[in-house]
Design an enzyme around this catalytic site. Structure first.
Site, PDB file in Angstrom:
ATOM      1  CG  ASN A   1      -1.866  -1.365   1.315  1.00  0.00           C
ATOM      2  OD1 ASN A   1      -2.288  -1.233  -0.318  1.00  0.00           O
ATOM      3  ND2 ASN A   1      -3.203  -0.758   1.722  1.00  0.00           N
TER       4      ASN A   1
ATOM      5  CB  CYS B   1     -13.967  -4.903  -3.502  1.00  0.00           C
ATOM      6  SG  CYS B   1     -13.276  -4.141  -1.846  1.00  0.00           S
TER       7      CYS B   1
ATOM      8  NE  ARG C   1     -11.386  -0.023  -0.840  1.00  0.00           N
ATOM      9  CZ  ARG C   1     -10.822  -0.950  -1.589  1.00  0.00           C
ATOM     10  NH1 ARG C   1     -10.859  -1.865  -0.930  1.00  0.00           N
ATOM     11  NH2 ARG C   1      -9.442  -0.007  -0.701  1.00  0.00           N
TER      12      ARG C   1
ATOM     13  CG  ASP D   1      -5.750  -2.492   5.893  1.00  0.00           C
ATOM     14  OD1 ASP D   1      -5.137  -2.382   5.387  1.00  0.00           O
ATOM     15  OD2 ASP D   1      -6.773  -2.703   4.838  1.00  0.00           O
TER      16      ASP D   1
ATOM     17  NE  ARG E   1      -5.772  -8.066  -5.068  1.00  0.00           N
ATOM     18  CZ  ARG E   1      -6.693  -6.822  -4.900  1.00  0.00           C
ATOM     19  NH1 ARG E   1      -7.741  -7.135  -4.259  1.00  0.00           N
ATOM     20  NH2 ARG E   1      -6.510  -5.674  -4.685  1.00  0.00           N
TER      21      ARG E   1
HETATM   22  C1  EPZ Z   1      -6.092   2.205   1.359  1.00  0.00           C
HETATM   23  O1  EPZ Z   1      -7.724   1.849   0.791  1.00  0.00           O
HETATM   24  C2  EPZ Z   1      -6.252   0.157   1.286  1.00  0.00           C
HETATM   25  N1  EPZ Z   1      -5.210   0.269   0.565  1.00  0.00           N
HETATM   26  C3  EPZ Z   1      -6.353  -0.220   2.307  1.00  0.00           C
HETATM   27  O2  EPZ Z   1      -6.534  -0.934   2.386  1.00  0.00           O
HETATM   28  C4  EPZ Z   1      -7.583   0.483   3.529  1.00  0.00           C
HETATM   29  O3  EPZ Z   1      -8.204  -0.465   4.162  1.00  0.00           O
HETATM   30  C5  EPZ Z   1      -7.602   1.681   3.722  1.00  0.00           C
HETATM   31  O4  EPZ Z   1      -6.908   2.564   2.702  1.00  0.00           O
HETATM   32  C6  EPZ Z   1      -7.890   2.405   5.064  1.00  0.00           C
HETATM   33  O5  EPZ Z   1      -6.413   2.008   5.409  1.00  0.00           O
HETATM   34  C7  EPZ Z   1      -4.362   0.967  -0.191  1.00  0.00           C
HETATM   35  O6  EPZ Z   1      -4.058   1.662   0.010  1.00  0.00           O
HETATM   36  C8  EPZ Z   1      -4.280   0.941  -1.992  1.00  0.00           C
HETATM   37  P1  EPZ Z   1      -9.887   5.341   2.407  1.00  0.00           P
HETATM   38  P2  EPZ Z   1      -8.492   3.507   0.521  1.00  0.00           P
HETATM   39  O7  EPZ Z   1      -9.791   6.207   0.988  1.00  0.00           O
HETATM   40  O8  EPZ Z   1      -7.647   4.461   0.377  1.00  0.00           O
HETATM   41  C9  EPZ Z   1     -14.360   5.494   2.449  1.00  0.00           C
HETATM   42  C10 EPZ Z   1      -6.204  -3.906   2.337  1.00  0.00           C
HETATM   43  O9  EPZ Z   1      -6.189  -4.475   2.303  1.00  0.00           O
HETATM   44  N2  EPZ Z   1     -14.017   6.898   1.188  1.00  0.00           N
HETATM   45  O10 EPZ Z   1      -9.157   5.126   3.163  1.00  0.00           O
HETATM   46  O11 EPZ Z   1      -9.441   2.744  -1.090  1.00  0.00           O
HETATM   47  C11 EPZ Z   1     -14.749   4.104   1.295  1.00  0.00           C
HETATM   48  O12 EPZ Z   1     -15.548   4.490   1.829  1.00  0.00           O
HETATM   49  C12 EPZ Z   1      -6.314  -2.790   1.299  1.00  0.00           C
HETATM   50  O13 EPZ Z   1      -4.517  -3.650   2.125  1.00  0.00           O
HETATM   51  C13 EPZ Z   1     -15.587   7.322   0.487  1.00  0.00           C
HETATM   52  O14 EPZ Z   1     -16.074   7.751   1.378  1.00  0.00           O
HETATM   53  O15 EPZ Z   1      -9.918   3.187   1.930  1.00  0.00           O
HETATM   54  C14 EPZ Z   1     -14.079   3.818   3.290  1.00  0.00           C
HETATM   55  O16 EPZ Z   1     -15.799   3.632   3.803  1.00  0.00           O
HETATM   56  C15 EPZ Z   1      -7.687  -2.934   1.867  1.00  0.00           C
HETATM   57  N3  EPZ Z   1     -15.508   8.645  -0.424  1.00  0.00           N
HETATM   58  C16 EPZ Z   1     -12.993   5.096   3.638  1.00  0.00           C
HETATM   59  O17 EPZ Z   1     -13.673   5.718   3.528  1.00  0.00           O
HETATM   60  C17 EPZ Z   1     -14.109   8.764  -0.742  1.00  0.00           C
HETATM   61  O18 EPZ Z   1     -13.764   8.967  -1.872  1.00  0.00           O
HETATM   62  C18 EPZ Z   1     -11.692   4.822   3.753  1.00  0.00           C
HETATM   63  O19 EPZ Z   1     -11.141   4.468   2.636  1.00  0.00           O
HETATM   64  C19 EPZ Z   1     -12.634   7.370  -0.385  1.00  0.00           C
HETATM   65  C20 EPZ Z   1     -13.322   6.340   0.609  1.00  0.00           C
END
Ligand code: EPZ
Length: 428
Positions: free
Chosen positions: A23, A125, A130, A315, A407
């Site tokens: 990540n 997903c 997301r 995570d 992955r």
């Molecule tokens: C990152 O995902 C990580 N992936 C995820 O890891 C991790 O679980 C997550 O951050 C939280 O720490 C990568 O870095 C590639 P977020 P990301 O935007 O960026 C909501 C793994 O297992 N949200 O911090 O997609 C979202 O739905 C993966 O390695 C919105 O509503 O997570 C979630 O509920 C899984 N609108 C929350 O915010 C947006 O525009 C946090 O999501 C963006 C996010």
């Protein structure tokens, strides 16, 4: 599809070497689009997601050289030289983006560098819808015109480029913070990001961007200030160790009552998880090379709530739940980041776990033992929680659909076997 067979009941003893963080690697690779010079990244993990992003960047015109340059290459990580001298295509197609939602991280860099980007909406997903609304609204505040059509985001920057803006994220978002921080490095003027994510992977990206010539203040805090520059240049950067991988192997020692040295793991990136382990009766001690985790039989039940960094990481939630299925007492596990991140519950239940889910909280009543069973992996972290449970269960477990595991975990079965686990990959 490959399966993994585990015969539980073995105590794990030994060491595992932690690889570069998936990540962190993914946004760092996307950052190559911000410059027409070469970005060399060391200590990249050998994972399917990295290969997918290499393919996506390649179709944008990025020249990718494997093991090019050689920062220090980290412990045994892959070295990639990424050169976006010319961007020949600004479309990120659905057939690639649907495989890996982190592909959306090319949106900010493409828009900042080329003034236009057409990126497939990532779609949801297993763990939730997301959305990327925070990414898009921030880009609009920077002057971009954003239109959603046919499942794609069509973004257009003003003729003279994106403008710096003061942006307040209503929700802490790792991806939105990364996307906008990258876009802001080439915007006109200053961008301030309030309520920014503070994950170590975000900090790693900021340090790499600074090495490329970006001006970023407040790194590691929830307020990032970016002074836009006309261009960024070459850099060599080594990806930080994967804290989620480190935490997962720490949990493997805990659940089997064994002892593992997590080599290369940074204990300071895992305060909340280490605190939970210690509350459960596990000792965690720093060593020269990382930290050592020692389990002593039955764990105490501990309540956790997932939070943005530095809170308990979402995570590691599934993995911690596996530990608690065998704890002495009941544990409340609350998931506040994603709306559907309990898919591991029915599978753990098949192994004899006693778990009741109410909304975003799971009540885990510790059982005296788990029994091996055929189980199904559903998402990356849920699948590894099944492996952890299987290591401690009586009898044999077959984990199906291990492509989810591959992955995020490099050669998991080899590394657990080197610590004494009876684990084998069955190639179908
Ligand atoms: C990152 O995902 C990580 N992936 C995820 O890891 C991790 O679980 C997550 O951050 C939280 O720490 C990568 O870095 C590639 P977020 P990301 O935007 O960026 C909501 C793994 O297992 N949200 O911090 O997609 C979202 O739905 C993966 O390695 C919105 O509503 O997570 C979630 O509920 C899984 N609108 C929350 O915010 C947006 O525009 C946090 O999501 C963006 C996010």
């Amino acid at each position: 599809m490959d399966k993994i067979r585990i015969r539980g009941g073995r105590t794990l003893r030994g060491e595992v070497v932690i690889h570069g963080a998936k990540n962190a690697a993914l946004p760092l690779m996307a950052a190559c689009l911000l410059t027409d010079e070469t970005l060399v990244l060391g200590n990249l993990p050998h994972l399917a997601d990295i290969t997918t992003l290499v393919h996506l960047l390649g179709q944008h015109g990025v020249i990718v050289r494997m093991d090019g340059g050689a920062p220090n290459g980290g412990n045994d990580g892959r070295v990639l030289a990424l050169h976006a001298e010319r961007i020949t295509r600004t479309i990120a197609p659905y057939n690639i983006v649907r495989k890996m939602r982190a592909s959306v991280l090319v949106l900010g860099p493409l828009l900042a560098r080329e003034g236009t980007a057409t990126v497939s909406l990532p779609g949801g997903c297993a763990i939730g819808t997301r959305p990327i609304d925070l990414h898009l609204s921030a880009l609009e505040q920077m002057g971009a015109k954003v239109e959603l059509k046919g499942g794609y985001v069509h973004a257009l920057a003003p003729r003279d480029g994106l403008k710096g803006a003061e942006i307040r994220f209503p929700v802490v978002s790792v991806g939105a913070t990364e996307n906008i921080m990258m876009a802001a490095t080439l915007a006109k003027g200053q961008t301030i990001l309030h309520n920014a994510a503070r994950e170590p992977e975000v900090t790693d990206l900021a340090h790499c961007l600074i090495a490329m010539g970006a001006k970023i203040g407040g790194v590691g805090t929830d307020t990032l200030t970016v002074e836009g520059r006309d261009r960024l240049g070459a850099a060599e950067y080594t990806v930080l160790p994967d804290r989620i991988e480190a935490g997962t192997y720490a949990f493997a020692a805990a659940i089997t009552g064994g002892e593992i040295e997590v080599v290369g793991g940074r204990i300071e990136h895992l305060d909340a998880a280490v605190g939970a382990l210690q509350a459960a009766g596990v000792t965690v001690a720093p060593t020269e090379r990382g930290f050592r985790v020692t389990g002593y039989g039955r764990l105490k039940a501990v309540d956790i709530t997932t939070q943005p960094y530095p809170g308990f990481p979402t995570d590691l939630q599934a993995q911690f739940m596996a530990l608690m299925t065998l704890a002495d007492g009941a544990s409340m596990i609350t998931e506040t980041i994603f709306e559907n991140r309990f898919m591991h519950v029915p599978e753990l239940t098949r192994m004899g776990a006693d778990i009741t889910v109410r909304g975003n909280t799971a009540l885990v009543r510790g059982a005296a033992a788990l029994r091996g069973a055929p189980v199904m992996a559903t998402d990356l972290r849920a699948s590894v929680s099944l492996v952890l449970a299987a290591l401690a269960a009586e009898g044999e477990t077959i984990v199906n659909r291990v492509y989810h595991l591959d992955r995020g975990y490099e050669r998991l079965e080899e590394r657990l076997r080197s610590c004494g686990a009876d684990i084998e990959r069955l190639r179908e």
